[in-house]
Design a protein around this motif. Sequence first.
Motif, PDB file in Angstrom:
ATOM      1  N   ASN A  24      47.828  47.752  46.725  1.00  0.00           N
ATOM      2  CA  ASN A  24      48.805  47.185  45.787  1.00  0.00           C
ATOM      3  C   ASN A  24      48.170  46.768  44.464  1.00  0.00           C
ATOM      4  O   ASN A  24      48.601  45.827  43.829  1.00  0.00           O
ATOM      5  N   GLY A  25      47.113  47.491  44.059  1.00  0.00           N
ATOM      6  CA  GLY A  25      46.610  47.345  42.699  1.00  0.00           C
ATOM      7  C   GLY A  25      45.242  46.723  42.515  1.00  0.00           C
ATOM      8  O   GLY A  25      44.674  46.824  41.432  1.00  0.00           O
ATOM      9  N   LEU A  26      44.684  46.060  43.517  1.00  0.00           N
ATOM     10  CA  LEU A  26      43.356  45.472  43.374  1.00  0.00           C
ATOM     11  C   LEU A  26      42.346  46.607  43.206  1.00  0.00           C
ATOM     12  O   LEU A  26      42.314  47.528  44.028  1.00  0.00           O
ATOM     13  N   PRO A  27      41.539  46.602  42.129  1.00  0.00           N
ATOM     14  CA  PRO A  27      40.642  47.735  41.868  1.00  0.00           C
ATOM     15  C   PRO A  27      39.598  47.999  42.962  1.00  0.00           C
ATOM     16  O   PRO A  27      39.101  49.107  43.067  1.00  0.00           O
ATOM     17  N   THR A  28      39.245  46.993  43.763  1.00  0.00           N
ATOM     18  CA  THR A  28      38.288  47.164  44.850  1.00  0.00           C
ATOM     19  C   THR A  28      38.593  46.138  45.936  1.00  0.00           C
ATOM     20  O   THR A  28      39.155  45.088  45.660  1.00  0.00           O
ATOM     21  N   ASP A  29      38.225  46.458  47.157  1.00  0.00           N
ATOM     22  CA  ASP A  29      38.397  45.515  48.262  1.00  0.00           C
ATOM     23  C   ASP A  29      37.126  44.713  48.534  1.00  0.00           C
ATOM     24  O   ASP A  29      37.112  43.836  49.387  1.00  0.00           O
ATOM     25  N   TYR A  30      36.036  45.009  47.853  1.00  0.00           N
ATOM     26  CA  TYR A  30      34.744  44.360  48.081  1.00  0.00           C
ATOM     27  C   TYR A  30      34.597  43.160  47.144  1.00  0.00           C
ATOM     28  O   TYR A  30      34.157  43.304  46.012  1.00  0.00           O
TER      29      TYR A  30
END
Length: 195
Positions: A24-30
């Motif tokens: 849903n738009g967050l550029p990375t999960d880290y």
Amino acid sequence: GIKKLVPSDPDFSVVTLFTIDHTNGLPTDYLQCLFFDREGNLWIGTYGKGLIQMINERFSLFLGFGTELDPGVYSVCSDRLGQLWVGTKEGLVSFVPGSQTGAPQRLDEIPKEKVTALKPDFNGIIWAGTETGKLFLIDPETRKVKLHPISGKSNYIHSITYTPTKMFVATSSGLAISTLASANVQLNTTSDGLL
């Protein structure tokens, strides 16, 4: 990603969980760290993708590749002047969000090492901890830096918090406690009763 809990009633008996991630738009999960500024915007430090700003659940990459700054962000805080302080693998930088007058400035008095914890105290002084156990006090107005030694063996500083009279510094060697009125810092370990 980020997990957002939203209570549906005042006693928190019903809570809705939302996941904010790359879908849903967050550029990375880290992600490494989170910080809310005075305006209620969320700043997100990432492993290698820079600093992300979230306003009204919309994301923008604020610092990252394409700048001279290291894209790994380990700590974030703000000061009374509205400056944002960002701890990276290569030291500490500051900037005023939304300012058109200049790029982020590196604080050269802090060594080029990972700044892992940041916390302003009641007097507005920024406390910065590093991966090698160095603790610095920074005056945001003058940009003067003072090394605040920790007695005993200390290394990686994980977190900094305070009460009206003391600063508490969580390290990988124990809990360092300092009075705000003096330069004394005592490292407490398991041999001092720390569990």
